[in-house]
Structures are given as structure tokens and as C-alpha cells.
Design a protein around this motif. Structure first.
Motif, mmCIF file in Angstrom:
data_model
loop_
_atom_site.group_PDB
_atom_site.id
_atom_site.type_symbol
_atom_site.label_atom_id
_atom_site.label_comp_id
_atom_site.label_asym_id
_atom_site.label_seq_id
_atom_site.Cartn_x
_atom_site.Cartn_y
_atom_site.Cartn_z
ATOM 1 N N VAL A 143 -41.472 -0.660 17.410
ATOM 2 C CA VAL A 143 -41.512 -2.696 17.452
ATOM 3 C C VAL A 143 -39.670 -3.251 17.119
ATOM 4 O O VAL A 143 -39.377 -2.896 15.966
ATOM 5 N N ASN A 144 -39.210 -3.943 18.224
ATOM 6 C CA ASN A 144 -37.761 -4.762 17.914
ATOM 7 C C ASN A 144 -37.555 -5.728 17.985
ATOM 8 O O ASN A 144 -38.948 -6.464 18.821
ATOM 9 N N CYS A 145 -37.110 -6.552 17.081
ATOM 10 C CA CYS A 145 -36.807 -8.427 17.169
ATOM 11 C C CYS A 145 -35.853 -8.337 16.675
ATOM 12 O O CYS A 145 -35.104 -7.535 15.873
ATOM 13 N N ASP A 146 -35.031 -9.398 17.184
ATOM 14 C CA ASP A 146 -33.600 -10.179 16.982
ATOM 15 C C ASP A 146 -33.943 -10.640 15.725
ATOM 16 O O ASP A 146 -32.931 -10.932 15.059
ATOM 17 N N GLY A 147 -34.967 -11.521 15.508
ATOM 18 C CA GLY A 147 -35.010 -12.700 14.637
ATOM 19 C C GLY A 147 -35.848 -12.073 13.171
ATOM 20 O O GLY A 147 -35.429 -10.823 13.260
ATOM 21 N N ALA A 148 -36.381 -12.558 12.437
ATOM 22 C CA ALA A 148 -37.616 -11.910 10.993
ATOM 23 C C ALA A 148 -38.317 -11.050 11.483
ATOM 24 O O ALA A 148 -39.097 -11.318 12.053
ATOM 25 N N LEU A 149 -39.051 -10.622 10.227
ATOM 26 C CA LEU A 149 -39.785 -9.648 10.048
ATOM 27 C C LEU A 149 -40.897 -10.437 8.770
ATOM 28 O O LEU A 149 -39.548 -10.200 7.641
ATOM 29 N N GLU A 150 -42.096 -10.436 9.007
ATOM 30 C CA GLU A 150 -41.780 -11.766 7.917
ATOM 31 C C GLU A 150 -43.465 -10.227 7.168
ATOM 32 O O GLU A 150 -44.486 -10.692 7.811
ATOM 33 N N VAL A 151 -43.950 -9.534 5.873
ATOM 34 C CA VAL A 151 -44.812 -8.876 6.209
ATOM 35 C C VAL A 151 -46.025 -9.557 4.224
ATOM 36 O O VAL A 151 -44.286 -9.620 3.655
ATOM 37 N N ARG A 152 -46.656 -10.337 5.160
ATOM 38 C CA ARG A 152 -47.667 -10.869 3.302
ATOM 39 C C ARG A 152 -48.943 -9.291 3.631
ATOM 40 O O ARG A 152 -49.931 -9.450 4.212
ATOM 41 N N TYR A 153 -48.520 -8.863 2.653
ATOM 42 C CA TYR A 153 -49.203 -8.030 2.150
ATOM 43 C C TYR A 153 -51.024 -8.193 1.207
ATOM 44 O O TYR A 153 -51.996 -7.759 1.670
ATOM 45 N N ASN A 154 -50.633 -8.800 0.995
ATOM 46 C CA ASN A 154 -52.173 -9.826 0.777
ATOM 47 C C ASN A 154 -53.221 -10.506 1.677
ATOM 48 O O ASN A 154 -54.366 -10.243 1.576
ATOM 49 N N ASP A 155 -52.122 -10.734 2.615
ATOM 50 C CA ASP A 155 -53.266 -10.891 3.963
ATOM 51 C C ASP A 155 -53.152 -10.271 5.188
ATOM 52 O O ASP A 155 -53.877 -10.405 5.973
ATOM 53 N N ASN A 156 -52.322 -9.215 4.859
ATOM 54 C CA ASN A 156 -52.622 -7.913 5.906
ATOM 55 C C ASN A 156 -51.816 -7.979 6.885
ATOM 56 O O ASN A 156 -52.786 -8.161 7.982
ATOM 57 N N VAL A 157 -50.599 -8.785 7.235
ATOM 58 C CA VAL A 157 -50.758 -9.863 8.211
ATOM 59 C C VAL A 157 -48.892 -9.227 8.667
ATOM 60 O O VAL A 157 -48.223 -8.973 7.304
ATOM 61 N N ALA A 158 -48.614 -9.245 9.387
ATOM 62 C CA ALA A 158 -46.572 -8.777 9.787
ATOM 63 C C ALA A 158 -46.886 -9.525 10.484
ATOM 64 O O ALA A 158 -47.309 -9.799 11.983
ATOM 65 N N ILE A 159 -45.427 -10.409 11.321
ATOM 66 C CA ILE A 159 -45.298 -10.687 11.792
ATOM 67 C C ILE A 159 -43.685 -10.892 13.134
ATOM 68 O O ILE A 159 -43.054 -11.140 11.091
ATOM 69 N N PHE A 160 -43.680 -11.043 13.494
ATOM 70 C CA PHE A 160 -42.304 -11.119 14.239
ATOM 71 C C PHE A 160 -41.997 -12.282 14.785
ATOM 72 O O PHE A 160 -43.443 -12.266 15.884
ATOM 73 N N TYR A 161 -39.967 -12.275 14.607
ATOM 74 C CA TYR A 161 -40.230 -13.453 15.428
ATOM 75 C C TYR A 161 -38.501 -13.207 16.322
ATOM 76 O O TYR A 161 -37.704 -12.053 16.268
ATOM 77 N N ASP A 162 -38.804 -13.624 17.962
ATOM 78 C CA ASP A 162 -37.918 -14.006 18.381
ATOM 79 C C ASP A 162 -37.407 -12.895 19.886
ATOM 80 O O ASP A 162 -36.920 -11.579 18.698
ATOM 81 N N ASN A 163 -37.846 -12.194 20.628
ATOM 82 C CA ASN A 163 -37.005 -11.523 21.408
ATOM 83 C C ASN A 163 -37.562 -10.087 21.366
ATOM 84 O O ASN A 163 -37.667 -8.711 20.348
ATOM 85 N N VAL A 164 -39.418 -9.684 20.992
ATOM 86 C CA VAL A 164 -40.072 -9.371 20.104
ATOM 87 C C VAL A 164 -40.040 -8.260 21.618
ATOM 88 O O VAL A 164 -40.712 -8.641 22.786
ATOM 89 N N ARG A 165 -39.904 -6.766 21.345
ATOM 90 C CA ARG A 165 -40.377 -6.159 22.118
ATOM 91 C C ARG A 165 -41.157 -4.868 21.389
ATOM 92 O O ARG A 165 -40.738 -4.020 20.614
ATOM 93 N N VAL A 166 -41.991 -4.380 22.593
ATOM 94 C CA VAL A 166 -43.200 -3.648 21.531
ATOM 95 C C VAL A 166 -43.604 -2.317 22.655
ATOM 96 O O VAL A 166 -43.558 -2.886 23.331
ATOM 97 N N GLU A 167 -43.162 -1.389 22.182
ATOM 98 C CA GLU A 167 -43.286 -0.106 23.436
ATOM 99 C C GLU A 167 -44.985 1.301 22.505
ATOM 100 O O GLU A 167 -44.116 1.030 21.194
#
Length: 205
Positions: free
Chosen positions: A114-138
């Protein structure tokens, strides 16, 4: 070496205790500011928490008060099943979150990038990762593009359980692709649900 309120250290090793876990910090050198209750870490900085999260960079600052480490340098965050690299970042041991600021690359086991131009926020207590801005997944099945991507992990296995892509979503497989405003992929069913004017473009070959 002590100069007024600052203590200069070589081969720094420190242990920081928070409500949730214990953080071990190491670096080639450091400066402890007794007034500001901060430690500037320099050279081969490594921060390891007892819940399996490792952060490495070349330069960072640690705040005793907020239990927060932050850097503007290249930073790598690793946890079982996930490796993330980006420019600039922050991690807070009390809140159990980590943020990479920009130019993020993430490798998710077994074979997803996964690539993104913006931020990545990882919240371990919630078991979630959020990618922002021009996200590319391969991955082996194709490519996905979106404005925002939310990855949910299974709390027990820490494996990917659900992926939600939002904003200008394009999913490409070969020369065929789908367009929508939102796409939700569920790992247990291996299926995707498209929402918001979904369109399917099929390659005649």
C-alpha cells in the motif's frame, strides 16, 4: 556530560513506563533536557514496546510528559504482519497510536503493498490503519486506487479482516476495472461490495 540543565549521553538506553506498556529506547547518543522533560535521540534510534511494536529512525524526540515520540526523518514502524515506512511520524504509548506523515509505503503480509501520499494513522487499540490521499494498493489479484483506505485487522490473529476504500475508487484486474465512490472488501467471504454509482468496465479479451 552535564551542561546546565542538559545531560549529554553516549550509547543511550532508557526505559519509559506508561499505563499500558513499557517502552525501551536506544540510540547512539542523546540529550536529556531536565527542564522540558524531553530526550533528543540521535543515531540508530530504536523504540520497542512490550506489545511488539518497533519504531526505528535516525533522529527523534521523546517527551516524558506526553509519552510521545516524534520525528521529521524517515521512520519505520513494524508489528507482526505489518511494516510501514514514511517521512515524519509520531507514536504515543499511552494512546497506543502511531502516525506517519507522508510518502507512506506499507507491506501487509502475505503479499499486499500500500502506498499513499498523505498520512497513515495506526490505532492499535482499535486494530485499524487509515491511509489518506492518493492511496494505491497492489497485490496478486490486481490494483486499487482511492482517496482514503481503512484497513481493519482481526484482534486475535492480527490479519486483515476488512478493507474500506472511499472516494474515486478504482479496482483494476488486468484490463478490466470497476469505478465507484466506495468499496468494501471482506476477507472472510473474499467478496467486495461497491457503493455510490458503481460501474463495471470489462475488457472484451
Amino acid at each position: 556530560e552535564i551542561i546546565e540543565e542538559k545531560i549529554h549521553l553516549d550509547n543511550l538506553t532508557a526505559v519509559a513506563y506508561s499505563e499500558n506498556n513499557v517502552i525501551n529506547l536506544t540510540s547512539d547518543s542523546g540529550i536529556y533536557d531536565r527542564d522540558g522533560a524531553t530526550v533528543e535521540l540521535m543515531g540508530n534510534v530504536e523504540v520497542v514496546s512490550d506489545d511488539g511494536v518497533t519504531l526505528t529512525t535516525e533522529r527523534a524526540k521523546w517527551s516524558q510528559t506526553t509519552k510521545e515520540i516524534f520525528t521529521e526523518d524517515l521512520v519505520t514502524i513494524q508489528k507482526e504482519g505489518l511494516r510501514a515506512i514514511g517521512i515524519g511520524g509520531m507514536a504515543n504509548s499511552d494512546k497506543n497510536i502511531a502516525i506517519l506523515k507522508k510518502d507512506v509505503v506499507v507491506i501487509l503480509e502475505p503479499d499486499t503493498k500500500v502506498n499513499c501520499d498523505g498520512a497513515l494513522e495506526v490505532r492499535y487499540n482499535d486494530n485499524v490503519a487509515i491511509f489518506y490521499d492518493n492511496v494505491r494498493v497492489e497485490d496478486k489479484d490486481g490494483k486499487l486506487f482511492a482517496d482514503k483506505l481503512t484497513v481493519d485487522f482481526d484482534p486475535e490473529s492480527q490479519r486483515l479482516s476488512k478493507v474500506t476504500a472511499e472516494g474515486n475508487v478504482k479496482v483494476k484486474k488486468g484490463n478490466s476495472y470497476t469505478l465507484s465512490e466506495k468499496a468494501i472488501y471482506t476477507e472472510s467471504t473474499k467478496s467486495a461490495k461497491l457503493e455510490g454509482r458503481p460501474r463495471v468496465i470489462i475488457d472484451p479479451e
